[in-house]
Design an enzyme around this catalytic site. Structure first.
Site, short mmCIF file in Angstrom:
data_model
loop_
_atom_site.label_atom_id
_atom_site.label_comp_id
_atom_site.label_asym_id
_atom_site.label_seq_id
_atom_site.Cartn_x
_atom_site.Cartn_y
_atom_site.Cartn_z
N HIS A 113 -10.58 -2.59 45.96
CA HIS A 113 -9.29 -2.58 45.24
C HIS A 113 -8.60 -1.21 45.38
O HIS A 113 -7.44 -1.13 45.78
CB HIS A 113 -9.56 -2.89 43.75
CG HIS A 113 -8.35 -2.89 42.88
ND1 HIS A 113 -7.73 -4.05 42.47
CD2 HIS A 113 -7.64 -1.88 42.31
CE1 HIS A 113 -6.70 -3.74 41.70
NE2 HIS A 113 -6.61 -2.43 41.59
N GLU A 114 -9.34 -0.16 45.06
CA GLU A 114 -8.73 1.17 45.10
C GLU A 114 -8.38 1.57 46.54
O GLU A 114 -7.37 2.24 46.77
CB GLU A 114 -9.65 2.22 44.46
CG GLU A 114 -9.98 1.97 42.98
CD GLU A 114 -8.78 1.77 42.07
OE1 GLU A 114 -7.71 2.33 42.36
OE2 GLU A 114 -8.91 1.04 41.06
N HIS A 139 -4.96 0.32 47.20
CA HIS A 139 -3.91 1.21 46.69
C HIS A 139 -3.72 2.41 47.64
O HIS A 139 -2.61 2.76 48.00
CB HIS A 139 -4.32 1.77 45.31
CG HIS A 139 -4.10 0.83 44.17
ND1 HIS A 139 -2.87 0.28 43.89
CD2 HIS A 139 -4.95 0.35 43.21
CE1 HIS A 139 -2.98 -0.50 42.79
NE2 HIS A 139 -4.23 -0.48 42.37
N GLU A 197 0.06 -3.02 42.97
CA GLU A 197 -1.04 -3.92 42.62
C GLU A 197 -1.15 -5.06 43.64
O GLU A 197 -2.24 -5.58 43.85
CB GLU A 197 -0.77 -4.46 41.21
CG GLU A 197 -2.00 -4.83 40.42
CD GLU A 197 -3.02 -3.71 40.23
OE1 GLU A 197 -2.68 -2.51 40.36
OE2 GLU A 197 -4.18 -4.04 39.97
ZN ZN Z 1 -4.98 -1.46 40.65
#
Ligand code: ZN
Length: 500
Positions: free
Chosen positions: A263-264, A267, A293
């Protein structure tokens, strides 16, 4: 002054502000990862001072006038004008608030945050309630200092996701409520997926090695990024060539660190794939919450939880955890990573039930601002909605209304972007699939091809465009939430053997 002279002055000022911001961001990252707890007060006081200096520079009337004059220059190129427009738009959210109101509000939220933590530890909503009510009152009151075309809650919604309004969110969440609530009920009644092996003992040292394999597979450049450790994972983008991701290792949960790292990294990739000529501008990191997101969830859910993502990585995981995974094949592992269970905590929710957690918060926030929700009864309203949509009822406040930090900081309008981001991601994936074979790329260890697609269609622009425009650029059509509910319905009906 000529456009050229104004531009030079603007860039000089911007350089100074960016130097302070780098200092602040580096200290924030340090505080949340390796800095000793006992030094917190000393650090915080000095960071608050630097933060105040940045605020003063940003709101300096002379500097505002300079940017307004520059933005109106017709011989300035379109991209630069667009960047300035964003800067001035973001300034609008605080520049007309009287200083005493601003200070009082900051003091209130700082105190509320401390009380929230205490109340959460003690499972006592009543302790936090007076602070929450005061924050709500102030947030409503502060709307009078906005020079916006929008009204009420829409102003705050638009701060986090420009272009989004209650009307648009209603359409999005109506579809989610209508299509996903019945599906989740059917899944709850179906035979459940075995996830027991994911909670065996997984030593942190071994997990750490796996994370580096995953980042390597995702072609994450460790010369322009690092992986740190923290309590609540986050990403910090200092500059194009310095993006820092973090994770937390739970030794009784192997899935948590894996999917937080993916997830990170999503980003971070958004930030470091920005075009060179935009890297040192305001749009480097002023990307909307929903758009940001969308990229983390695309990596986490649409790619990371895909079987093909693990074709190269699963054998590595088995080598690192031979005992824990000895009777688990890749298919069972990926199934466990996709299991859906109705739970109480948003941050632990699976991909399917997650938007329902957000729906609860959205309905409450909307009701607070339009007066249809009794603010003196928020805990019960929260619990009733969980029971209605997810079939579970919190027994204590820490698993209910006190679980999230957002409201203690006055962040109304933020939550909906989490679900919206997943919605955007579904549409981006559908567009990507028209151009490349995602599964073949992942199977062949060609993750770069996927990243190149994202760069070309999304990442290179940073926050240059309104989310709606960015979606049209990448997919050729306006945002359509049907991509999202169709994706979830198809994926989970198949996973749980549910006939539509
Ligand atoms: Zn996030």
């Amino acid at each position: 002054m000529t456009t050229e002279e104004l531009w030079k002055k603007y860039k000089e000022k911007q350089f100074i502000i960016s130097a302070y911001e780098l200092l602040l961001n580096t200290t924030y990252y340090d505080s949340d990862t390796i800095a000793p707890v006992k030094g917190r007060d000393y650090r915080n006081e000095r960071m608050a001072y630097i933060g105040g200096e940045v605020f003063d520079m940003q709101t300096d009337p002379e500097y505002i006038a300079l940017r307004e004059e520059l933005a109106a220059k017709e011989d300035l190129d379109e991209t630069s004008r667009e960047i300035l427009k964003w800067e001035l738009k973001d300034l609008e959210s605080f520049r007309y608030i009287p200083k005493d109101v601003y200070v009082a509000y900051n003091e209130l939220t700082m105190k509320a945050n401390v009380v929230w933590k205490e109340a959460k530890n003690r499972n006592d909503y009543k302790l936090f309630e007076p602070y929450l009510l005061k924050i709500i009152e102030m947030r409503k009151d502060m709307l009078q200092y906005r020079h916006s075309d929008l009204q009420g809650y829409d102003i705050y919604l638009s701060d986090y996701e420009p272009g989004m309004t209650t009307e648009k969110y209603d359409q999005f969440f109506d579809l989610i409520r209508e299509k996903l609530v019945p599906l989740i009920k059917k899944i709850s009644a179906a035979p459940q997926i075995d996830t027991a092996f994911t909670n065996l003992h997984y030593p942190a040292d071994q997990q750490r090695k796996l994370m580096y394999r995953i980042l390597d597979y995702m072609k994450f450049d460790l010369e322009a990024g690092v992986l740190g450790e923290t309590e609540h994972p986050f990403t910090s983008a200092m500059s194009k060539n310095d993006v820092r991701v973090t994770t937390h290792y739970y030794e009784d949960n192997i899935l948590s660190s894996i999917f937080s790292v993916i997830h990170e990294a999503g980003h971070a990739t958004y930030n470091y794939q920005i075009r060179d000529d935009l890297a040192d501008t305001y749009v480097f990191d002023n990307i909307s919450s929903g758009m940001h997101e969308s990229q983390s969830r695309l990596m986490e859910n649409y790619l990371g939880r895909n079987m093909a993502f693990w074709d190269n990585l699963y054998p590595e995981a088995v080598k690192l955890f031979p005992e824990q995974l000895k009777n688990v094949d890749q298919e069972a592992f990926v199934k466990a990573a996709n299991a859906s269970v109705c739970s109480l905590i948003r941050t632990e929710a699976d991909e399917l039930t997650y938007p329902l957690h957000i729906l609860v918060r959205y309905e409450i926030e909307k009701g607070i601002f339009n007066g249809t929700v009794d603010v003196n009864n928020l805990e019960q309203i929260w619990n009733d909605k969980y029971e209605e949509y997810l079939g579970v009822r919190p027994q204590k406040a820490s698993e209910g209304i006190l679980q999230d930090v957002h409201w203690s900081g006055g962040s109304f309008g933020y939550f909906p972007t989490y679900a919206l981001g997943s919605g955007y991601a579904a549409q981006f994936m559908a567009a990507m699939r028209k151009d490349i074979d995602v599964e073949v790329c992942m199977h062949n260890n060609e993750f770069q091809t996927i990243k190149d697609w994202l760069k070309e269609h999304i990442h290179q622009y940073g926050g240059l465009y309104l989310p709606q425009k960015q979606i049209e650029i990448a997919t050729g059509e306006p945002f359509d939430p049907n991509y999202y509910v169709d994706y979830l319905t198809e994926k989970y009906s198949k996973l749980y053997g549910i006939k539509e």
